[in-house]
Design a protein around this motif. Structure first.
Motif, mmCIF file in Angstrom:
data_model
loop_
_atom_site.group_PDB
_atom_site.id
_atom_site.type_symbol
_atom_site.label_atom_id
_atom_site.label_comp_id
_atom_site.label_asym_id
_atom_site.label_seq_id
_atom_site.Cartn_x
_atom_site.Cartn_y
_atom_site.Cartn_z
ATOM 1 N N ALA A 36 15.899 43.877 -4.142
ATOM 2 C CA ALA A 36 16.066 45.131 -3.508
ATOM 3 C C ALA A 36 14.844 45.684 -2.751
ATOM 4 O O ALA A 36 13.839 45.083 -2.811
ATOM 5 C CB ALA A 36 16.675 46.110 -4.416
ATOM 6 N N THR A 37 14.979 46.503 -1.968
ATOM 7 C CA THR A 37 13.795 47.177 -1.229
ATOM 8 C C THR A 37 13.463 48.431 -1.604
ATOM 9 O O THR A 37 14.427 48.884 -2.295
ATOM 10 C CB THR A 37 14.426 47.220 0.442
ATOM 11 N N TYR A 38 12.434 48.926 -1.190
ATOM 12 C CA TYR A 38 11.879 50.405 -1.385
ATOM 13 C C TYR A 38 12.960 51.290 -0.250
ATOM 14 O O TYR A 38 13.075 50.734 0.735
ATOM 15 C CB TYR A 38 10.507 50.686 -0.936
ATOM 16 N N PHE A 39 13.162 52.490 -0.968
ATOM 17 C CA PHE A 39 13.735 53.315 0.085
ATOM 18 C C PHE A 39 13.196 54.589 -0.022
ATOM 19 O O PHE A 39 13.085 55.368 -0.939
ATOM 20 C CB PHE A 39 15.408 53.484 -0.407
ATOM 21 N N ALA A 40 12.845 54.777 1.324
ATOM 22 C CA ALA A 40 11.802 56.072 1.408
ATOM 23 C C ALA A 40 12.711 57.358 2.147
ATOM 24 O O ALA A 40 13.493 57.040 3.190
ATOM 25 C CB ALA A 40 10.706 55.852 2.467
ATOM 26 N N GLN A 41 12.392 58.506 1.810
ATOM 27 C CA GLN A 41 12.925 59.752 2.465
ATOM 28 C C GLN A 41 11.847 60.497 2.995
ATOM 29 O O GLN A 41 10.814 60.575 2.322
ATOM 30 C CB GLN A 41 13.651 60.581 1.250
ATOM 31 N N MET A 42 12.096 60.939 4.331
ATOM 32 C CA MET A 42 11.090 61.472 5.072
ATOM 33 C C MET A 42 11.499 62.621 5.736
ATOM 34 O O MET A 42 12.739 62.792 6.055
ATOM 35 C CB MET A 42 10.803 60.411 6.181
ATOM 36 N N GLY A 43 10.662 63.580 5.946
ATOM 37 C CA GLY A 43 11.062 65.019 6.324
ATOM 38 C C GLY A 43 9.873 65.427 7.458
ATOM 39 O O GLY A 43 8.788 64.679 7.502
ATOM 40 N N ASN A 44 10.265 66.422 8.232
ATOM 41 C CA ASN A 44 9.394 66.883 9.072
ATOM 42 C C ASN A 44 9.059 68.198 9.066
ATOM 43 O O ASN A 44 9.629 69.015 8.131
ATOM 44 C CB ASN A 44 9.868 66.334 10.682
ATOM 45 N N ARG A 45 8.580 69.139 9.805
ATOM 46 C CA ARG A 45 8.225 70.389 9.793
ATOM 47 C C ARG A 45 9.351 71.250 9.896
ATOM 48 O O ARG A 45 9.487 72.489 9.215
ATOM 49 C CB ARG A 45 7.074 70.933 10.691
ATOM 50 N N ASP A 46 10.540 70.736 10.372
ATOM 51 C CA ASP A 46 11.797 71.515 10.413
ATOM 52 C C ASP A 46 12.663 71.459 9.588
ATOM 53 O O ASP A 46 13.935 71.896 9.478
ATOM 54 C CB ASP A 46 12.155 71.234 11.908
ATOM 55 N N GLY A 47 12.270 70.504 8.668
ATOM 56 C CA GLY A 47 13.260 70.264 7.394
ATOM 57 C C GLY A 47 14.215 69.141 7.662
ATOM 58 O O GLY A 47 15.105 68.712 6.877
ATOM 59 N N ALA A 48 14.198 68.595 8.675
ATOM 60 C CA ALA A 48 14.886 67.367 9.105
ATOM 61 C C ALA A 48 14.557 66.199 8.307
ATOM 62 O O ALA A 48 13.627 66.132 7.752
ATOM 63 C CB ALA A 48 14.801 66.936 10.637
ATOM 64 N N VAL A 49 15.561 65.384 7.958
ATOM 65 C CA VAL A 49 15.361 64.283 7.032
ATOM 66 C C VAL A 49 15.649 62.930 7.509
ATOM 67 O O VAL A 49 16.833 62.885 8.400
ATOM 68 C CB VAL A 49 16.187 64.384 5.812
ATOM 69 N N ARG A 50 14.962 61.898 7.372
ATOM 70 C CA ARG A 50 15.268 60.496 8.022
ATOM 71 C C ARG A 50 15.006 59.420 6.638
ATOM 72 O O ARG A 50 14.455 60.013 5.890
ATOM 73 C CB ARG A 50 14.619 60.056 9.313
ATOM 74 N N TYR A 51 15.401 58.415 6.952
ATOM 75 C CA TYR A 51 15.265 57.515 5.700
ATOM 76 C C TYR A 51 14.609 56.039 6.417
ATOM 77 O O TYR A 51 14.836 55.564 7.685
ATOM 78 C CB TYR A 51 16.521 57.180 5.009
ATOM 79 N N ALA A 52 14.075 55.501 5.402
ATOM 80 C CA ALA A 52 13.656 53.971 5.890
ATOM 81 C C ALA A 52 13.639 53.012 4.718
ATOM 82 O O ALA A 52 13.471 53.412 3.679
ATOM 83 C CB ALA A 52 12.229 54.041 6.408
ATOM 84 N N SER A 53 14.136 51.834 4.783
ATOM 85 C CA SER A 53 14.110 50.941 3.832
ATOM 86 C C SER A 53 12.806 49.927 4.066
ATOM 87 O O SER A 53 12.846 49.379 5.344
ATOM 88 C CB SER A 53 15.361 49.838 3.709
ATOM 89 N N VAL A 54 11.927 49.632 3.179
ATOM 90 C CA VAL A 54 10.938 48.880 3.425
ATOM 91 C C VAL A 54 10.815 47.753 2.359
ATOM 92 O O VAL A 54 11.015 47.908 1.111
ATOM 93 C CB VAL A 54 9.600 49.575 3.197
ATOM 94 N N ASP A 55 10.460 46.451 2.857
ATOM 95 C CA ASP A 55 10.567 45.166 2.141
ATOM 96 C C ASP A 55 9.445 45.127 1.195
ATOM 97 O O ASP A 55 8.120 45.140 1.584
ATOM 98 C CB ASP A 55 10.618 43.980 2.945
ATOM 99 N N PRO A 56 9.593 44.794 -0.139
ATOM 100 C CA PRO A 56 8.419 45.101 -1.256
ATOM 101 C C PRO A 56 7.563 43.659 -0.992
ATOM 102 O O PRO A 56 6.506 43.460 -1.349
ATOM 103 C CB PRO A 56 9.159 45.101 -2.562
#
Length: 347
Positions: A84-104
């Motif tokens: 499986a991969t790492y799964f990241a939740q990211m945010g910005n100053r406005d509170g919007a959310v994005r995601y990224a999967s990263v290979d370990p």
């Protein structure tokens, strides 16, 4: 008991929430086997290529931070299985959310984007908050209460006299298709009523506390990968034999959750450490954690009932979806039957 009133109540509530209940049932079915399903339907984003050396958690966070300008990791989930991969939740100053999967293995970004770029994550966000924050969670609460009312009114309308239980559940397959559909809907709903009450109740116990909480967002951190890895190593020293489940970045603090399967399938040991001057702020074992979700989630997700729990939950979710569809079909058939026949033209 006024049976006609119970039927009217059941039908009215059902028509009002059928679409939302169908969405909840289907998204819930997707979440029963969340990790394996994500890797099955989206192997490109959620499966490791195993083509490089293992990267540290700090390196994973730095890599994810570079995927989208203005966004930084607020939460990172560790791989839940080999491959499986790492799964990241990211945010910005406005509170919007994005995601990224990263290979370990090698640290390559497998995919980044909003929740819709990750189908199973989208199902989770829909199931929990309809992708609409507190407003969505309030609608989920109303939906859960509506399901409780539907089960109660449906049972009150159906409840037979003593000794007639078996007959009241029987399906007469020789009847017309409309009547067979009604009997199938009735029998399935009665047999599933206890499970539906259980799922609605545990779901409400998960959502209501979150809805009522202030829910302050975690603050991204500007710490380097070496600083993050150093603080994570310190957190690991509190539970040296536990595996990482996820962590949250909160300014100068790192909130680390370790798996605690010896307590239950969803339990966690929690450690809070500082980043700038690494020290353990607190370390709490799962058995000492009073958080309600840690007790309720294994029940709602089926983990608490052993090997039969998740298959039973999946059957219940799919059956609820079928009840939503059949209920709408029955209503449409009844409405169509009430329409006056077109007048014949005189010759």
């Amino acid at each position: 008991m006024n049976r006609a009133l119970m039927l009217r109540l059941h039908r009215t509530i059902g028509l009002a929430v059928a679409a939302l209940l169908l969405v909840q049932a289907l998204s819930g079915a997707m979440l029963v086997y969340r990790g394996p399903l994500a890797r099955l339907i989206d192997p490109v984003a959620m499966t490791s290529g195993k083509a490089g050396p293992a990267v540290s958690v700090g390196e994973v966070i730095m890599t994810a931070n570079r995927t989208t300008a203005g966004y930084a990791v607020t939460r990172l989930f560790a791989p839940d299985a080999d491959g499986a991969t790492y799964f990241a939740q990211m945010g910005n100053r406005d509170g919007a959310v994005r995601y990224a999967s990263v290979d370990p293995a090698g640290g390559a970004v497998r995919r980044s984007g909003n929740a819709l770029a990750f189908p199973v994550e989208a199902a989770l966000q829909i199931h929990y908050r309809l992708m609409a924050g507190k407003v969505g969670m309030a609608l989920i609460v109303l939906n859960g209460l509506a399901l409780l009312a539907m089960v109660a009114s449906g049972l009150a309308y159906w409840w037979p006299k003593r000794g007639k239980m078996g007959k009241a559940l029987a399906i007469r397959w020789t009847l017309s298709s409309k009547l067979v559909l009604r009997q199938c809907h009735r029998t399935a709903a009665v047999l599933l009523s206890a499970f539906l009450l259980f799922m609605a109740t545990t779901g409400l116990l998960l959502v209501v506390p979150e809805l009522l909480s202030k829910g302050a967002a975690n603050a991204p951190s500007a710490a380097s990968n070496a600083t993050i890895d150093r603080s994570l190593m310190l957190a690991q020293s509190a539970f040296p034999n536990a595996t990482l489940r996820d962590l949250r970045m909160d300014g100068d603090r790192l909130i680390v959750n370790f798996n605690a399967p010896e307590h239950n399938a969803r339990a966690i040991h929690r450690v809070i450490v500082t980043l700038a001057q690494p020290r353990i702020v607190s370390a709490m074992r799962a058995q000492n954690n009073p958080t309600l979700w840690m007790t309720v989630l294994p029940l709602h997700a089926g983990d608490a009932f052993g090997p039969i729990g998740q298959p039973l939950l999946l059957i219940t979710a799919l059956a609820l979806a079928a009840l939503c569809v059949s209920g709408l079909v029955m209503w449409w058939q009844a409405r169509r039957a009430r329409r006056p026949a077109p007048a014949r033209k005189s010759v």
